[in-house]
Structures are given as C-alpha cells and as structure tokens.
Design an enzyme around this catalytic site. Sequence first.
Site, PDB file in Angstrom:
ATOM      1  N   LYS A  69       0.830  -1.219   0.000  1.00 51.54           N
ATOM      2  CA  LYS A  69       0.000   0.000   0.000  1.00 51.54           C
ATOM      3  C   LYS A  69       0.853   1.253   0.000  1.00 51.54           C
ATOM      4  O   LYS A  69       0.586   2.189  -0.745  1.00 51.54           O
ATOM      5  CB  LYS A  69      -0.934   0.020   1.218  1.00 51.54           C
ATOM      6  CG  LYS A  69      -2.158  -0.825   1.107  1.00 51.54           C
ATOM      7  CD  LYS A  69      -3.115  -0.568   2.244  1.00 51.54           C
ATOM      8  CE  LYS A  69      -2.449  -0.550   3.589  1.00 51.54           C
ATOM      9  NZ  LYS A  69      -1.748  -1.793   3.932  1.00 51.54           N
ATOM     10  N   THR A  71       4.004   1.503  -0.937  1.00 48.05           N
ATOM     11  CA  THR A  71       4.692   1.537  -2.227  1.00 48.05           C
ATOM     12  C   THR A  71       3.775   2.090  -3.313  1.00 48.05           C
ATOM     13  O   THR A  71       4.170   2.946  -4.117  1.00 48.05           O
ATOM     14  CB  THR A  71       5.167   0.118  -2.602  1.00 48.05           C
ATOM     15  OG1 THR A  71       6.011  -0.383  -1.560  1.00 48.05           O
ATOM     16  CG2 THR A  71       5.918   0.115  -3.922  1.00 48.05           C
ATOM     17  N   ARG A  92       1.737   7.291   7.275  1.00 43.78           N
ATOM     18  CA  ARG A  92       2.052   7.042   8.683  1.00 43.78           C
ATOM     19  C   ARG A  92       3.551   6.834   8.874  1.00 43.78           C
ATOM     20  O   ARG A  92       4.255   6.465   7.951  1.00 43.78           O
ATOM     21  CB  ARG A  92       1.326   5.785   9.188  1.00 43.78           C
ATOM     22  CG  ARG A  92      -0.178   5.922   9.267  1.00 43.78           C
ATOM     23  CD  ARG A  92      -0.816   4.614   9.664  1.00 43.78           C
ATOM     24  NE  ARG A  92      -0.545   3.581   8.673  1.00 43.78           N
ATOM     25  CZ  ARG A  92      -0.694   2.278   8.891  1.00 43.78           C
ATOM     26  NH1 ARG A  92      -1.083   1.852  10.072  1.00 43.78           N
ATOM     27  NH2 ARG A  92      -0.447   1.408   7.937  1.00 43.78           N
ATOM     28  N   LYS A 103       7.144  -7.762   9.364  1.00 39.65           N
ATOM     29  CA  LYS A 103       6.449  -7.124   8.252  1.00 39.65           C
ATOM     30  C   LYS A 103       7.344  -6.159   7.487  1.00 39.65           C
ATOM     31  O   LYS A 103       7.216  -5.967   6.289  1.00 39.65           O
ATOM     32  CB  LYS A 103       5.205  -6.389   8.765  1.00 39.65           C
ATOM     33  CG  LYS A 103       4.399  -5.721   7.660  1.00 39.65           C
ATOM     34  CD  LYS A 103       3.145  -5.078   8.226  1.00 39.65           C
ATOM     35  CE  LYS A 103       2.357  -4.388   7.126  1.00 39.65           C
ATOM     36  NZ  LYS A 103       3.033  -3.211   6.581  1.00 39.65           N
ATOM     37  N   ALA A 271      -3.654  -0.495  12.462  1.00 38.90           N
ATOM     38  CA  ALA A 271      -5.028  -0.567  11.958  1.00 38.90           C
ATOM     39  C   ALA A 271      -5.770  -1.795  12.448  1.00 38.90           C
ATOM     40  O   ALA A 271      -6.997  -1.849  12.367  1.00 38.90           O
ATOM     41  CB  ALA A 271      -5.043  -0.544  10.433  1.00 38.90           C
ATOM     42  N   PHE A 299      -3.465  -2.026   6.580  1.00 37.40           N
ATOM     43  CA  PHE A 299      -3.970  -3.373   6.343  1.00 37.40           C
ATOM     44  C   PHE A 299      -5.080  -3.384   5.294  1.00 37.40           C
ATOM     45  O   PHE A 299      -5.132  -2.518   4.432  1.00 37.40           O
ATOM     46  CB  PHE A 299      -4.407  -4.030   7.652  1.00 37.40           C
ATOM     47  CG  PHE A 299      -3.265  -4.311   8.588  1.00 37.40           C
ATOM     48  CD1 PHE A 299      -2.120  -4.961   8.150  1.00 37.40           C
ATOM     49  CD2 PHE A 299      -3.311  -3.916   9.919  1.00 37.40           C
ATOM     50  CE1 PHE A 299      -1.057  -5.225   8.998  1.00 37.40           C
ATOM     51  CE2 PHE A 299      -2.252  -4.180  10.788  1.00 37.40           C
ATOM     52  CZ  PHE A 299      -1.131  -4.837  10.317  1.00 37.40           C
ATOM     53  N   PHE A 380       4.672  -7.864  -8.416  1.00 42.99           N
ATOM     54  CA  PHE A 380       5.885  -8.306  -7.739  1.00 42.99           C
ATOM     55  C   PHE A 380       6.790  -9.032  -8.743  1.00 42.99           C
ATOM     56  O   PHE A 380       6.299  -9.554  -9.754  1.00 42.99           O
ATOM     57  CB  PHE A 380       5.541  -9.246  -6.576  1.00 42.99           C
ATOM     58  CG  PHE A 380       5.169  -8.527  -5.314  1.00 42.99           C
ATOM     59  CD1 PHE A 380       5.995  -8.556  -4.203  1.00 42.99           C
ATOM     60  CD2 PHE A 380       3.980  -7.803  -5.223  1.00 42.99           C
ATOM     61  CE1 PHE A 380       5.659  -7.895  -3.033  1.00 42.99           C
ATOM     62  CE2 PHE A 380       3.637  -7.137  -4.067  1.00 42.99           C
ATOM     63  CZ  PHE A 380       4.482  -7.185  -2.967  1.00 42.99           C
ATOM     64  N   TRP A 408       6.987  -0.530  -8.011  1.00 41.05           N
ATOM     65  CA  TRP A 408       8.134  -1.076  -7.278  1.00 41.05           C
ATOM     66  C   TRP A 408       9.356  -1.111  -8.186  1.00 41.05           C
ATOM     67  O   TRP A 408      10.454  -0.733  -7.789  1.00 41.05           O
ATOM     68  CB  TRP A 408       7.810  -2.476  -6.752  1.00 41.05           C
ATOM     69  CG  TRP A 408       8.872  -3.034  -5.851  1.00 41.05           C
ATOM     70  CD1 TRP A 408       8.929  -2.943  -4.489  1.00 41.05           C
ATOM     71  CD2 TRP A 408      10.058  -3.750  -6.254  1.00 41.05           C
ATOM     72  NE1 TRP A 408      10.064  -3.551  -4.012  1.00 41.05           N
ATOM     73  CE2 TRP A 408      10.774  -4.049  -5.082  1.00 41.05           C
ATOM     74  CE3 TRP A 408      10.572  -4.149  -7.488  1.00 41.05           C
ATOM     75  CZ2 TRP A 408      11.981  -4.751  -5.109  1.00 41.05           C
ATOM     76  CZ3 TRP A 408      11.779  -4.852  -7.519  1.00 41.05           C
ATOM     77  CH2 TRP A 408      12.471  -5.145  -6.327  1.00 41.05           C
TER      78      TRP A 408
END
Length: 555
Positions: A69, A71, A92, A103, A271, A299, A380, A408
């Site tokens: 998110k 990214t 954030r 994570k 979250a 999330f 990805f 990315w």
Amino acid sequence: MKTDIEIAQSVQMRPITEIAQTAGIPAEALELYGNYKAKIDLAKLPKTGKQGKLVLVTAINPTAAGEGKTTTTVGLADGMRRIGKRVMVALREPSLGPVFGIKGGAAGGGYAQVVPMEDINLHFTGDFHAIGAANNLLAAMLDNHIYQGNALNIDPRRITWKRCVDMNDRQLRYVTDGLGGRINGVPREDGYDITVASEIMAVFCLADSITDLKERLSRIVVAYTYDEKPVTAGQLNAVGAMAALLKDALKPNLVQTLEGTPAFVHGGPFANIAHGCNSVLATKTALSLGDYAVTEAGFGADLGAEKFLDIKCRMAGLTPSAVVIVATVRALKLHGGLNKTQLAEENLAALEAGLPNLLRHVSNIKDVYRLPSVVAVNRFPTDTDAEIALVIEKCKELGVNVVLSTVWAEGGKGGEALAREVVRLCEEEKGDFRYSYELDGTIEDKIETIVKRIYHGKGISILPAAQKQIAQLTALGFDKLPVCMAKTQYSFTDNKDILGAPDDFTVTIKNVKVSAGAGFLVALTGDIMTMPGLPKKPAAENIDVDENGVISGLF
C-alpha cells in the site's frame, strides 16, 4: 536485484528546503532536522483556503509481508506528478516493532519510497518517543496518585491504563509491578502495550490543534473508582505536562519521495488495533498545499479503510474523491488456498479462486461507502505475465475497474496509468459518500452492522465480560461514539486462518473498552494482541551499521 535500502541509498536526495519550496511551504515555517527532514510550524503556513482532492489507498486482506500500500501510494503520487499534477503524500510513520519483527517498515519499497528511509524507519524526528513518554508519564502519575493517598478513590484492580514501548516484546504483555515493599509502590497486575496501540497515538493522530489535543487528553479514562466511576487524565492533572511533551511532535514531518514529491509522514496507529491512519493535521496540510493528496490506511479495507471512512473522515470532515484498492497476485493465491510457501509459483486456479476476496472489498467501497474506486494490481518480481493477465481479465469481465501498477520496479513511470485513472475518477466521477453505520444506534447495533455490512458475517456473539462492559459504557454515556474494531488483518473474520470471502461466520466480541480521548469505542475480537511478539527469526538479526554509519539489512 538491489534491496530497498540499497535503492534508497543510491538516489541523491534533494535538500528539504527545495522540497518545501516545491510544496509552497515558506522557509520560516520549516524546523530543520538535518538536510533532508523538517517539521512544519503550521502557524507560519499561509492560509490559502484551497482544498485539494483526497485519494485513499487501501488493499485486500494481506499476507504477513504486506501487499505494498505504501509503495503504491508513493508510486501513484510520483506518477501523478509525472503527468503534471500538483500532488502531496500523507503517510504514517513506521513502528519499530514491525521494523525489527517481520512485516518490515513503512517507507515503501523498490523505486517507490520515501526517504531518508533509514531515518523514517528508525527514530525519525522522535515523535514516537514523545508519544511513549507522554503515555508513561500518565501511568506514573496514576500510580503515584494511588501511592500518595488515593484521593480519587481509584480501585487498583480497575486500572485500564498501561505503559508502552515501541517494540514487539511479548515478555511485557503481563507483568506484576510495585513489588519490594511499600516504598516501591502498590503491587498490582499490569502490562505493556506497543506504542502504536496506545490511545495517546490515536489522540495524537485525530487532534487538529494543541487545544483539541489537550481536550482529548483530558478525557482519557485511565481507571475506575471503587464505586465504578471513570477516572480521567484531567482529574490527575496530567494534561499540561503531557501536551508539553507532545507539542513539537504534533507538527507534521516533511520528507520526499525518491523522485522529489513532497511527503508528510506523521503519526502511526496500528489498523488492527487502532484506527490505522496518519494524522489529521498532516492530511489537512497536504490537502491545503496540493491539488491532490494521496494517503493510505493500514492493512485490508475491512480494517484501515473502514476506520478511515467511519472514524477519521467523520471526525475530521473529510470526503475522499477516489479509492485505490491494492491487490497482489501472491495474496490472491493465498486466499485461493495456496500455502504461504507456494506463493512464488504460478498457479492460475488458486489465483482465480482468491478473487472473491478482492471483489468483496471493491463491493464495500462501491456499494456501502458509494465512492469511485480502481483496483491497482501491484506487480511483484515473481508474478508471471499469465497471472497478471488473468487478474486483469477477470476483473474486467466482472465490471471492476483495474489498472496494472509497476511502481516497485519503475517508480513514478510505473504509476502513470494508475495516476491517469485516479485523476479521471476525481474529476469525472461523483461519489455519494456514506458511512457504513450511524452513531445513534446502540453499541451492539454498530458492531453488528460492521460485521454484517463490511465483513459479510451473519452476526456477533458477545461474551459476558463484554456484555457487562457495554452496559457500563452505555450507562456512562459513551454509547454514541463510533466503534474501532480490533481484529486480525488477515481475514474478514476474527480467525486469521479463514481466508477468501467467507459469509457464514460469527464474530466473537471479547471485550469492549472506551478510548474517550480518541473519541471511539474499541471492540476486541479473536486473539488480537496490543503487544505483539517477535518471530522466530526477527528482521533485526539482518540489520547492521558499518564504521561510516551506513546502515544495511533494513529491507
């Protein structure tokens, strides 16, 4: 292939004074933290009266590593800037817990990052330290009040305020303190929360001024008396000192993306426990400076977006113009039944079987909140062309607006298609924003509405302890507050192992507590923890720094 930190360190950052000038922030409003970070004195910003359009980035239910998110948020903003739009980012701040855990950080990834990423992911400008200090000052003053005679008649067995530390440390979940005789305090069972789960963090991110901050701090309920009356931070005379610790932290932090787009990174509530959004002050500042402000909520959309829309937007008077729902091939395959060790393998059947999870999030944004949206397929390196083609084809067959994002690997260039679609949504599509529930129902009604409308469950089961808490909170007049659901991020249900898009399930409510300063109730479900633990192999084991101060291993 370069790691995130290697990519970040290979790009020459621009002085933050230049970034501020790009954003229209005058030099006198900058409080510099070195060459590449600054806090903004909002009192010295010109009052333009302008209001940009707000874009929310959310996601499907994620894998443990996250779905990108941040990214996507960064790459989308860079893409919008590349097509000539005046745009700001509002994100954030990362918590040290996930940074050293599993994570990862919250500075984005690949060629779509905010920098300096090492600083942002570690101490940054000290905001979290200030929040932890304010939290623990209140705890110290509470225990000291009891030790010094307990004039407020506080029942030590009904203290609800915990100390906090910004680290995943399961050893601190349950502790006994005040041991060693009378001079060392009053013995009691206690525990710690992670800083990002503290109500101070939630208050910090929802306050729109020092005055509002102090009012919210004063309302925090820390304990109950022997006759079951709430005791607040205001009654302990702690508010002034807490606000003094937080006054500088409350100023938004300005940094930049790898491509020089101005970014506010400020506040960081989880979250799955709190409301999962950056500060109201940062969001509103971004809106006042840009024609578009791109922000994220933590999330999956069942948590972050629901709380962003039902809590933050309601309190701050915000209305998004468009919503981006991030989906990844690997998460869809997980929801389609693959084991997490198999996500790098091509599997079109599992991919198609996982699509209902995405469709449910899309339906919620469209049909419940009535907002224009687009699915961003965040590519990805392990994704195959066939997998990407299948997701896009199936979404289009079902009438779902979808765009491939390659931010990315390509930064803003890979976000241009998404940027054009987001601009189109903002300018051409008109939403009819609604909340998923109104505030005038009972506490039970609001919880059940979220479970039925957003999670698509069949109902709720409220345990006796929670029933008693609801009755007490209703009697105290807290029943008209919004509800912040504390739930696993991995599932629509309260069981992290039930993936996909289930509909025949009940959510069990174990506890309900009030965050009176933040202005919401918290309903705790499942095995949710307010103090996480480190995994078997923490990310911290890979982090190092050389004799020149260059950090490595940070993603």
